[in-house]
Design an enzyme around this catalytic site. Structure first.
Site, PDB file in Angstrom:
ATOM      1  N   ASN A   9      35.866  72.324 -14.050  1.00 21.85           N
ATOM      2  CA  ASN A   9      36.033  70.906 -14.374  1.00 21.85           C
ATOM      3  C   ASN A   9      35.713  70.743 -15.855  1.00 21.85           C
ATOM      4  O   ASN A   9      34.554  70.823 -16.249  1.00 21.85           O
ATOM      5  CB  ASN A   9      35.063  70.090 -13.496  1.00 21.85           C
ATOM      6  N   TRP A  10      36.766  70.531 -16.638  1.00 20.05           N
ATOM      7  CA  TRP A  10      36.556  70.428 -18.092  1.00 20.05           C
ATOM      8  C   TRP A  10      35.974  69.086 -18.501  1.00 20.05           C
ATOM      9  O   TRP A  10      35.610  68.884 -19.650  1.00 20.05           O
ATOM     10  CB  TRP A  10      37.885  70.678 -18.824  1.00 20.05           C
ATOM     11  N   LYS A  11      35.933  68.122 -17.574  1.00 17.60           N
ATOM     12  CA  LYS A  11      35.450  66.775 -17.891  1.00 17.60           C
ATOM     13  C   LYS A  11      36.191  66.248 -19.135  1.00 17.60           C
ATOM     14  O   LYS A  11      37.374  66.542 -19.290  1.00 17.60           O
ATOM     15  CB  LYS A  11      33.930  66.788 -18.057  1.00 17.60           C
ATOM     16  N   HIS A  93      33.584  62.648  -8.021  1.00 13.73           N
ATOM     17  CA  HIS A  93      32.562  63.324  -8.812  1.00 13.73           C
ATOM     18  C   HIS A  93      31.437  62.332  -9.124  1.00 13.73           C
ATOM     19  O   HIS A  93      31.691  61.138  -9.324  1.00 13.73           O
ATOM     20  CB  HIS A  93      33.174  63.869 -10.102  1.00 13.73           C
ATOM     21  N   GLU A  95      29.895  61.713 -11.708  1.00 16.32           N
ATOM     22  CA  GLU A  95      30.086  60.962 -12.952  1.00 16.32           C
ATOM     23  C   GLU A  95      31.055  59.795 -12.750  1.00 16.32           C
ATOM     24  O   GLU A  95      30.937  58.770 -13.424  1.00 16.32           O
ATOM     25  CB  GLU A  95      30.547  61.919 -14.063  1.00 16.32           C
ATOM     26  N   GLU A 163      27.346  68.947  -5.070  1.00 13.94           N
ATOM     27  CA  GLU A 163      26.842  68.981  -6.439  1.00 13.94           C
ATOM     28  C   GLU A 163      25.632  68.062  -6.566  1.00 13.94           C
ATOM     29  O   GLU A 163      25.798  66.834  -6.755  1.00 13.94           O
ATOM     30  CB  GLU A 163      27.920  68.505  -7.410  1.00 13.94           C
ATOM     31  N   GLY A 169      24.869  69.791 -15.368  1.00 10.43           N
ATOM     32  CA  GLY A 169      24.703  69.793 -16.815  1.00 10.43           C
ATOM     33  C   GLY A 169      23.264  69.875 -17.291  1.00 10.43           C
ATOM     34  O   GLY A 169      22.972  69.639 -18.461  1.00 10.43           O
ATOM     35  N   SER A 209      25.321  73.487 -12.816  1.00 10.72           N
ATOM     36  CA  SER A 209      24.710  74.530 -13.652  1.00 10.72           C
ATOM     37  C   SER A 209      24.999  75.956 -13.168  1.00 10.72           C
ATOM     38  O   SER A 209      24.176  76.852 -13.340  1.00 10.72           O
ATOM     39  CB  SER A 209      23.201  74.296 -13.795  1.00 10.72           C
ATOM     40  N   GLY A 230      31.276  73.157 -14.451  1.00 11.41           N
ATOM     41  CA  GLY A 230      31.565  72.289 -15.586  1.00 11.41           C
ATOM     42  C   GLY A 230      31.507  73.063 -16.895  1.00 11.41           C
ATOM     43  O   GLY A 230      32.463  73.724 -17.293  1.00 11.41           O
ATOM     44  N   GLY A 231      30.359  72.992 -17.552  1.00 16.94           N
ATOM     45  CA  GLY A 231      30.212  73.574 -18.885  1.00 16.94           C
ATOM     46  C   GLY A 231      30.686  75.013 -19.009  1.00 16.94           C
ATOM     47  O   GLY A 231      31.346  75.376 -19.996  1.00 16.94           O
TER      48      GLY A 231
HETATM   49  P1  PGA Z   1      27.959  71.834 -14.827  1.00 19.97           P
HETATM   50  O1  PGA Z   1      28.852  70.683 -14.131  1.00 19.97           O
HETATM   51  O2  PGA Z   1      28.469  73.159 -14.332  1.00 19.97           O
HETATM   52  O3  PGA Z   1      28.168  71.636 -16.291  1.00 19.97           O
HETATM   53  O4  PGA Z   1      26.549  71.595 -14.393  1.00 19.97           O
HETATM   54  C1  PGA Z   1      29.298  70.833 -12.803  1.00 19.97           C
HETATM   55  C2  PGA Z   1      30.168  69.676 -12.420  1.00 19.97           C
HETATM   56  O5  PGA Z   1      29.861  68.521 -12.768  1.00 19.97           O
HETATM   57  O6  PGA Z   1      31.194  69.876 -11.739  1.00 19.97           O
END
Ligand code: PGA
Length: 250
Positions: A9-11, A93, A95, A163, A169, A209, A230-231
């Site tokens: 997930n590149w957000k 998600h 977010e 998650e 993050g 993470s 994500g990251g």
């Molecule tokens: P992260 O994000 O790997 O940067 O913690 C995961 C996500 O929100 O899907």
């Protein structure tokens, strides 16, 4: 058996210049033993789908609207992301739930919209730190699962991503026992609702993470069928070892 899935997930990250990452990833995994999915920001879906070297890396969206068209400024429909090249859509998600006030009821409507386009819905759920500290984790994720997942879910149309909000993050990761507890619970809830055969086909991802250094131990946990990353999905050099760790768990 469930085919494992490494999803990125590149957000709100990435530009056209980042598409070299998907090419590098495609070249590193020409015949993957697991499914690989990257979900870039909407304007990059079409360029990413075009830039891939082969189709071993699936491209997905990070959200879509529940309606098919109409007066919804700034939104995109499931059909639009499909036309751009997406075969999956992340929905609910944390977010989106936090930044845009998305409820599980809305997520359920979006899942139905995604299914109508024959796309894969990746439904996200997870507790906040306060909810975990209060001992409410299973109640919260159980409620989110029930309310976000429509009737008709199966292994072809649905992936569930657990998650924990506090792990996204932050570099914080639940213990392996905590991950196992939630994933076993989610499998049991799916079994109670959809029956054993269907429930056993639905993939359960862990997210929060995940990185190359912790992927292998997380992938060894019961009922973990992959990760939503994500990251560490932004660079092929970071994501590729996670894909390799998942392949090694097969
Ligand atoms: P992260 O994000 O790997 O940067 O913690 C995961 C996500 O929100 O899907």
């Amino acid at each position: 058996m469930r085919r494992k899935l490494a999803a990125g997930n590149w957000k709100m990250n990435g530009t056209l210049a980042s598409l070299g990452e998907v090419q590098a990833l495609s070249r590193s995994h020409t015949a993957p033993k697991v499914d690989i999915l990257l979900c870039p920001p909407t304007p990059l879906i079409w360029p990413m789908a075009s830039a891939r070297d082969g189709d071993q890396v699936m491209v997905g969206a990070q959200d879509c609207h529940a309606n098919t068209s109409g007066a919804h400024t700034g939104d995109v429909s499931a059909a639009m992301v499909k036309e751009a090249g997406a075969t999956a859509v992340i929905l609910g998600h944390s977010e989106r739930r936090t930044d845009h006030g998305e409820t599980s009821e809305l997520v359920e409507n979006k899942v139905n919209a995604v299914w109508k386009q024959d796309l894969l819905a990746v439904i996200c759920l997870g507790e906040t730190l306060k909810e975990r500290e209060d001992g409410d984790t299973l109640a919260v994720v159980g409620e989110q699962l029930a309310a976000s997942t429509p009737e008709g879910a199966n292994g072809e149309n649905t992936v569930i991503a657990y998650e924990p909000v506090w792990a996204i993050g932050t570099g914080l990761v639940p213990t392996l026992d905590q991950i196992a507890e939630v994933h076993d619970f989610l499998r049991a809830e799916l079994t109670a609702r959809f029956g054993e055969t269907t429930a056993n086909d639905i993939r359960l991802l862990y997210g929060g993470s995940v990185k190359a250094s912790n992927a292998a131990e997380i992938f060894a946990v019961s009922n973990v069928d992959g990760a939503l990353v994500g990251g560490a999905s932004l660079k092929a050099d970071d994501f590729s070892p996670i894909v390799t760790a998942l392949e090694a768990s097969v």
